[in-house]
Design an enzyme around this catalytic site. Structure first.
Site, mmCIF file in Angstrom:
data_model
loop_
_atom_site.group_PDB
_atom_site.id
_atom_site.type_symbol
_atom_site.label_atom_id
_atom_site.label_comp_id
_atom_site.label_asym_id
_atom_site.label_seq_id
_atom_site.Cartn_x
_atom_site.Cartn_y
_atom_site.Cartn_z
ATOM 1 N N GLU A 174 -74.284 -11.664 48.165
ATOM 2 C CA GLU A 174 -72.987 -11.310 47.587
ATOM 3 C C GLU A 174 -71.858 -12.119 48.217
ATOM 4 O O GLU A 174 -70.683 -11.741 48.163
ATOM 5 C CB GLU A 174 -72.751 -9.797 47.662
ATOM 6 N N HIS A 250 -70.140 -3.546 50.632
ATOM 7 C CA HIS A 250 -70.042 -4.891 51.225
ATOM 8 C C HIS A 250 -69.498 -4.734 52.639
ATOM 9 O O HIS A 250 -68.712 -3.816 52.904
ATOM 10 C CB HIS A 250 -69.056 -5.774 50.451
ATOM 11 N N CYS A 368 -61.124 -8.348 48.868
ATOM 12 C CA CYS A 368 -62.110 -8.578 47.797
ATOM 13 C C CYS A 368 -61.624 -9.636 46.834
ATOM 14 O O CYS A 368 -62.419 -10.339 46.215
ATOM 15 C CB CYS A 368 -62.344 -7.315 46.977
HETATM 16 O O1 SUG Z 1 -69.040 -5.406 42.944
HETATM 17 N N1 SUG Z 1 -66.599 -3.427 41.369
HETATM 18 C C1 SUG Z 1 -66.935 -4.508 42.302
HETATM 19 C C2 SUG Z 1 -65.993 -4.516 43.487
HETATM 20 C C3 SUG Z 1 -66.197 -5.700 44.367
HETATM 21 C C4 SUG Z 1 -65.414 -5.639 45.633
HETATM 22 N N2 SUG Z 1 -65.612 -6.791 46.418
HETATM 23 C C5 SUG Z 1 -65.699 -6.838 47.740
HETATM 24 N N3 SUG Z 1 -65.881 -5.760 48.462
HETATM 25 N N4 SUG Z 1 -65.687 -7.991 48.296
HETATM 26 C C6 SUG Z 1 -68.378 -4.371 42.772
HETATM 27 O O2 SUG Z 1 -68.823 -3.249 42.996
HETATM 28 C C7 SUG Z 1 -66.751 -2.205 39.282
HETATM 29 C C8 SUG Z 1 -66.693 -2.537 37.804
HETATM 30 C C9 SUG Z 1 -66.701 -1.313 36.936
HETATM 31 O O3 SUG Z 1 -67.171 -0.271 37.370
HETATM 32 O O4 SUG Z 1 -66.270 -1.404 35.764
HETATM 33 C C10 SUG Z 1 -67.123 -3.384 40.151
HETATM 34 O O5 SUG Z 1 -67.874 -4.243 39.741
#
Ligand code: SUG
Length: 445
Positions: A174, A250, A368
């Site tokens: 990731e 993460h 993020c």
């Molecule tokens: O991968 N949310 C993302 C958030 C990513 C955050 N990134 C870091 N922590 N670097 C994920 O979980 C939710 C989309 C939705 O539910 O419609 C989503 O993909």
């Protein structure tokens, strides 16, 4: 050679919505089915970029992806015209359709792992897009991310691009959300810190029980090998399974670092004392680890406010600015912690808060939204500078968002086939502004 860090923020895409796609990400599930405001989301992101650029921090932009993904839906057996594909998929398997529509590429910390030239064996900046295999909606991102990164960093004399790791759960990757680079002030070789949630080949090893891990040790090790990092300056650590089960999907939800400073919760890593010892040893010079106790800020507080998803930005004088989500200001214990942190006389001497609520509801805070790329002056000279953020680009992007984005996307709107047309028209214009050439499926022959 001196280097500067450029934060490339992901622009929120026109289909930003709340579909509850990320099991293990508490905010994504909690806000599933709510009405989203893509225009506001994109403007909140742009305002963060603008505020940091105004403070003198270098800023770049990564564009959104084409959504819904017609190639995905066709591959899964939905045929006919594009309109028919959308209408049928949305009606028959709404979950798949929602995955095809996600604007998740906005979370640029998951776009790739980046190693600066000071750390790599061949003296080039290395990029590997994350394969993001754990979630279907995110696994759509790597091919387009790869094309975008090549379009922004085209010169092979300075930039090395690796393909994403083969898409398999044993090699789940990731990207930068699970990678931190520590380095002495002004540049020089740094330490690559890779954090994984599980072992791909050892099911008996400790791991989370409730929620899926999203990074394997084997994937992290492959990054270090591919990028030609010095093993003496590379540290691998396992995330605490308790943290993942508490919603830390993460590592950047529980730890952040820059320069010689690590800010993390005491429950971030397995064998945390040993991990910090290894970092200290690999770093060589003075290294500061600020470990926040559960009694001061609980794991649940951290997940709720995204305190550790703040950005740490080194200021010219050597002190560090913490760019935190607004949610940290309105939470009593976290706000008190931040007051004490500033008063402690340590390296972090300033906090600014950002309202990123649209992204936060999907589990995406300030850190993020950005991919850090440390570059030397000659590397900046070799990149595509149209992706660098300045007042002119800000004005242009604001205008573009205000004209191209809807201000309301409710669950009942998601199946509207017009979204595809709107997205393509917006992206066609954006690729010209950012001088990217053809990067999206609809632009390719
Ligand atoms: O991968 N949310 C993302 C958030 C990513 C955050 N990134 C870091 N922590 N670097 C994920 O979980 C939710 C989309 C939705 O539910 O419609 C989503 O993909």
């Amino acid at each position: 050679m001196s280097e500067r860090e450029i934060n490339f923020d992901g622009l929120v895409g026109p289909t930003h919505n709340y579909s509850g796609l990320s099991f293990g990400n508490l905010a994504s599930r909690r806000h599933a089915g709510e009405v989203a405001n893509p225009r506001l989301a994109a403007l909140q992101g742009l305002d963060k970029m603008k505020a940091l650029a105004d403070r003198g921090f270098s800023q770049g932009v990564l564009p959104p992806h084409e959504r819904p993904s017609i190639p995905l839906l066709r591959q899964l057996g939905f045929g006919g015209s594009e309109r028919e594909v959308i209408v049928r998929a949305a009606r028959e398997v709404p979950e798949l359709y929602a995955a095809s529509l996600s604007a998740s590429a906005m979370w640029a910390a998951n776009a790739a792992t980046v190693s600066p030239s000071a750390d790599t064996a061949d003296g080039r900046v290395h990029f590997t897009p994350a394969n993001l295999v754990t979630k279907l909606h995110r696994s759509l991102e790597p091919p387009v991310t790869a094309r975008i990164l090549k379009a922004i960093f085209p010169d092979a004399a300075h930039f090395a691009h690796h393909p994403p790791l083969v898409p398999n759960s044993q090699l789940a990757d990731e990207g930068a959300a699970n990678h931190t680079r520590f380095a002495p002030r002004g540049g020089g070789p740094g330490v690559g810190f890779f954090v994984y949630g599980a072992h791909g080949f050892d099911p008996a090893a400790p791991g989370p029980r409730r929620f899926p891990p999203r990074q394997t040790r084997e994937a992290s090790e492959a990054m270090a090998r591919l990028h030609g990092l010095d093993p003496a300056r590379t540290v691998f650590a396992q995330q605490s399974p308790e943290a993942i089960d508490g919603g830390v999907f993460h590592n950047d939800v529980i730890a952040v670092g820059t320069g010689s400073v690590l800010l993390c919760h005491e429950k971030a890593f397995l064998d945390q004392t040993a991990v910090i010892g290894r970092l200290r040893e690999a770093f060589g010079g003075e290294f500061t680890a600020i470990e926040v106790a559960e009694s001061e800020v609980s794991l649940a507080d951290a997940v709720q406010t995204y305190l550790f998803n703040s950005q740490l930005l080194a200021k010219p004088g050597g002190k560090i600015l913490l760019a935190a989500p607004e949610e940290c200001r309105t939470h009593d214990r976290v706000a008190r912690f931040l007051e004490n942190l500033l008063a402690s006389g340590g390296p972090i001497d300033e906090v600014i808060h950002f309202n990123l609520r649209e992204s936060m509801r999907n589990g995406g805070g300030p850190a993020c939204l950005r991919l850090r790329v440390p570059l030397t002056r000659s590397e900046v000279g070799a990149m595509n500078r149209a992706a660098l953020f300045d007042d002119a680009l800000y004005a242009r992007l604001r205008y573009w968002v205000e004209n191209r984005y809807r201000d309301r996307l409710a669950p009942g709107d998601l199946a509207d086939p017009l979204l595809l047309t709107e997205c393509r028209e917006a992206l066609d214009e954006l690729t010209e502004v950012l001088e990217l050439g053809s990067v999206y499926p609809f632009q390719l022959p």
